[in-house]
Write a protein that holds these residues in place. Structure first.
Motif, short mmCIF file in Angstrom:
data_model
loop_
_atom_site.label_atom_id
_atom_site.label_comp_id
_atom_site.label_asym_id
_atom_site.label_seq_id
_atom_site.Cartn_x
_atom_site.Cartn_y
_atom_site.Cartn_z
N THR A 164 0.86 -1.35 -0.03
CA THR A 164 0.04 0.09 0.13
C THR A 164 0.88 1.39 -0.02
N ALA A 165 2.00 1.23 0.72
CA ALA A 165 2.61 2.66 1.12
C ALA A 165 3.53 2.83 -0.29
N VAL A 166 4.14 1.97 -0.83
CA VAL A 166 4.93 2.24 -2.03
C VAL A 166 4.00 2.54 -3.12
N VAL A 167 2.78 1.88 -3.56
CA VAL A 167 1.94 2.14 -4.56
C VAL A 167 1.30 3.44 -4.18
N ALA A 168 0.98 3.93 -3.05
CA ALA A 168 0.34 5.38 -2.67
C ALA A 168 1.31 6.31 -3.05
N GLU A 169 2.63 5.92 -2.63
CA GLU A 169 3.74 7.07 -3.08
C GLU A 169 4.14 7.20 -4.45
N MET A 170 3.90 6.06 -5.27
CA MET A 170 3.98 6.38 -6.75
C MET A 170 3.01 7.07 -7.24
N GLN A 171 1.75 6.83 -6.70
CA GLN A 171 0.59 7.86 -7.37
C GLN A 171 0.71 9.25 -6.89
N LYS A 172 1.36 9.56 -5.62
CA LYS A 172 1.43 10.95 -5.27
C LYS A 172 2.44 11.67 -6.05
N LEU A 173 3.59 10.84 -6.34
CA LEU A 173 4.77 11.45 -7.09
C LEU A 173 4.35 11.80 -8.58
N GLN A 174 3.59 10.83 -9.15
CA GLN A 174 3.36 10.90 -10.41
C GLN A 174 1.97 11.33 -10.82
N GLN A 175 1.00 11.46 -9.86
CA GLN A 175 -0.27 11.96 -10.04
C GLN A 175 -1.16 11.02 -11.01
N THR A 176 -0.98 9.89 -10.69
CA THR A 176 -1.80 9.12 -11.87
C THR A 176 -3.23 8.80 -11.50
N TYR A 177 -3.95 8.66 -12.57
CA TYR A 177 -5.41 8.52 -12.58
C TYR A 177 -5.56 6.91 -12.50
N PRO A 178 -6.71 6.61 -11.97
CA PRO A 178 -7.21 5.36 -11.52
C PRO A 178 -6.68 4.10 -12.34
N LEU A 179 -6.74 4.17 -13.64
CA LEU A 179 -6.45 2.77 -14.31
C LEU A 179 -4.92 2.69 -14.49
N PRO A 180 -4.00 3.87 -14.63
CA PRO A 180 -2.61 3.53 -14.68
C PRO A 180 -2.02 3.37 -13.16
N THR A 181 -2.95 3.70 -12.08
CA THR A 181 -2.65 3.47 -10.80
C THR A 181 -2.53 2.14 -10.24
N VAL A 182 -3.86 1.68 -10.90
CA VAL A 182 -4.03 -0.07 -10.68
C VAL A 182 -2.83 -0.78 -11.73
N ALA A 183 -2.66 -0.39 -12.80
CA ALA A 183 -1.59 -1.18 -13.52
C ALA A 183 -0.43 -1.08 -13.05
N VAL A 184 0.10 0.17 -12.74
CA VAL A 184 1.34 0.24 -12.12
C VAL A 184 1.73 -0.37 -10.80
N GLY A 185 0.66 -0.11 -10.01
CA GLY A 185 0.55 -0.79 -8.67
C GLY A 185 0.77 -2.41 -8.61
N ARG A 186 -0.25 -3.10 -9.63
CA ARG A 186 -0.03 -4.50 -9.69
C ARG A 186 1.19 -4.70 -10.11
N ALA A 187 1.77 -3.90 -11.15
CA ALA A 187 3.13 -4.31 -11.68
C ALA A 187 4.54 -4.18 -10.69
N MET A 188 4.24 -3.31 -9.83
CA MET A 188 5.22 -3.09 -8.64
C MET A 188 5.19 -4.05 -7.59
N THR A 189 3.84 -4.55 -7.30
CA THR A 189 3.82 -5.61 -6.10
C THR A 189 4.20 -6.72 -6.74
N GLY A 190 3.90 -7.09 -8.18
CA GLY A 190 4.41 -8.34 -8.73
C GLY A 190 5.97 -8.53 -8.85
N ALA A 191 6.48 -7.23 -9.03
CA ALA A 191 8.10 -7.03 -8.94
C ALA A 191 8.70 -7.45 -7.80
#
Length: 298
Positions: free
Chosen positions: A23-50
């Protein structure tokens, strides 16, 4: 307290598992990059998988996941290392569909494409790349497909990002379960039956207070397992430096640099992955232009 990737193994060592609350790192990514919902989910899942894949590597090793599709979401990239450092990015951070009738399903927006997995090993000059076709665009299924195609490892990958009604990250996490060669098929059947019974949304479970081990238990019901040591905190980390930014400016070419120098404009560059701003003053732009000019004479 910072989260970490929790690693487990079945007591007969034929199944290895990793689970994380990201949660914390995906939220940090969203805060830094100001991502909208779909890119947030996509990048967040990929970060978690990595993060989950990297936890099965060794010290100093890292893994990169690059999903490239022909849909409007175009691409998603994430990389993580064994030590728990992770970052992620999409070139279209503010992509938004015409409507959200399909919810936050990624498949339609990622389209057809390829997943390239890059493994960086400390003592090898060239990283190892493996590329497979994306089977769903939903990230988790594609990682599982890569593992069976490239490493003959059967796996189960479940990744989730939970957003509130304002599109902000409230929970994220995942679990990866890998079956090692030599496993008894009865055990595999048991895991498959457990997976079919388990229908809860894992990001919602985390939102409701579940711990990483709680994501593992439903899949391993009736199979004894043990947690392994893995004392590396998960953090959003970007290795960008001013030197790297200056090297990136070389791609502008002599004419573009000359124009900036003539206008007496320092170059202002923001790292796309972490939002860190860099300023390259005019004298440094002149040095860079001279270096490029000398290089063009050889």
């Amino acid at each position: 307290m910072k989260e970490k990737v929790h690693r487990f193994v079945s007591n007969d060592f034929t199944i290895r598992i990793a689970a994380v609350n990201s949660t914390a790192v995906v939220a940090e990514m969203q805060k830094l990059q100001q991502t909208y919902p779909l890119p947030t989910v996509a990048v967040g899942r990929a970060m978690t998988g990595a993060l989950l894949m990297a936890s099965h590597l060794k010290e100093g090793q890292q893994v990169g996941l690059y999903f490239k599709g022909d849909g409007p979401l175009t691409a998603v990239y994430a990389e993580a290392n064994f030590e728990g450092q992770v970052r992620g990015y999409s070139p279209v951070p503010v992509f938004e569909p015409a409507n959200y009738e399909g919810g936050l399903k990624l498949a339609t927006h990622m389209g057809k494409g390829m997943l390239t997995v890059t493994r960086h090993l400390p003592f090898q000059k060239q990283p190892h790349n493996g590329t497979v076709e994306m089977v769903s665009g939903e990230i988790g299924d594609d990682i599982a497909h890569y593992l069976i195609q490239s490493h003959q490892i059967r796996s189960l990958v479940s990744l989730g990002v939970y957003l509130d009604t304002y599109g902000q990250v409230r929970a994220a996490g995942g679990v990866i379960l890998e079956v090692m060669p030599g496993v008894e098929e009865a055990l595999v059947d048991k895991i498959q039956k457990n997976a079919e019974k388990f229908t809860e949304n894992i990001s919602k479970m985390l939102l409701d207070g579940a711990q990483p081990v709680d994501l593992v238990k439903p899949y391993m019901e009736g199979i004894p397992f043990t947690e392994l040591d893995h004392d590396h905190s998960v953090e959003y980390y970007c290795p960008c430096t001013k030197d790297r930014v200056v090297r990136a400016l070389e791609t502008l070419g002599i004419a573009e640099l000359e124009d900036m120098i003539m206008k007496n404009e320092p170059a202002e560059v923001v790292c796309q992955m972490c939002g860190r701003p860099y300023e390259v003053p005019v004298p440094e732009l002149s040095e860079l232009k001279d270096k490029l000019h000398k290089g063009s004479l050889h």
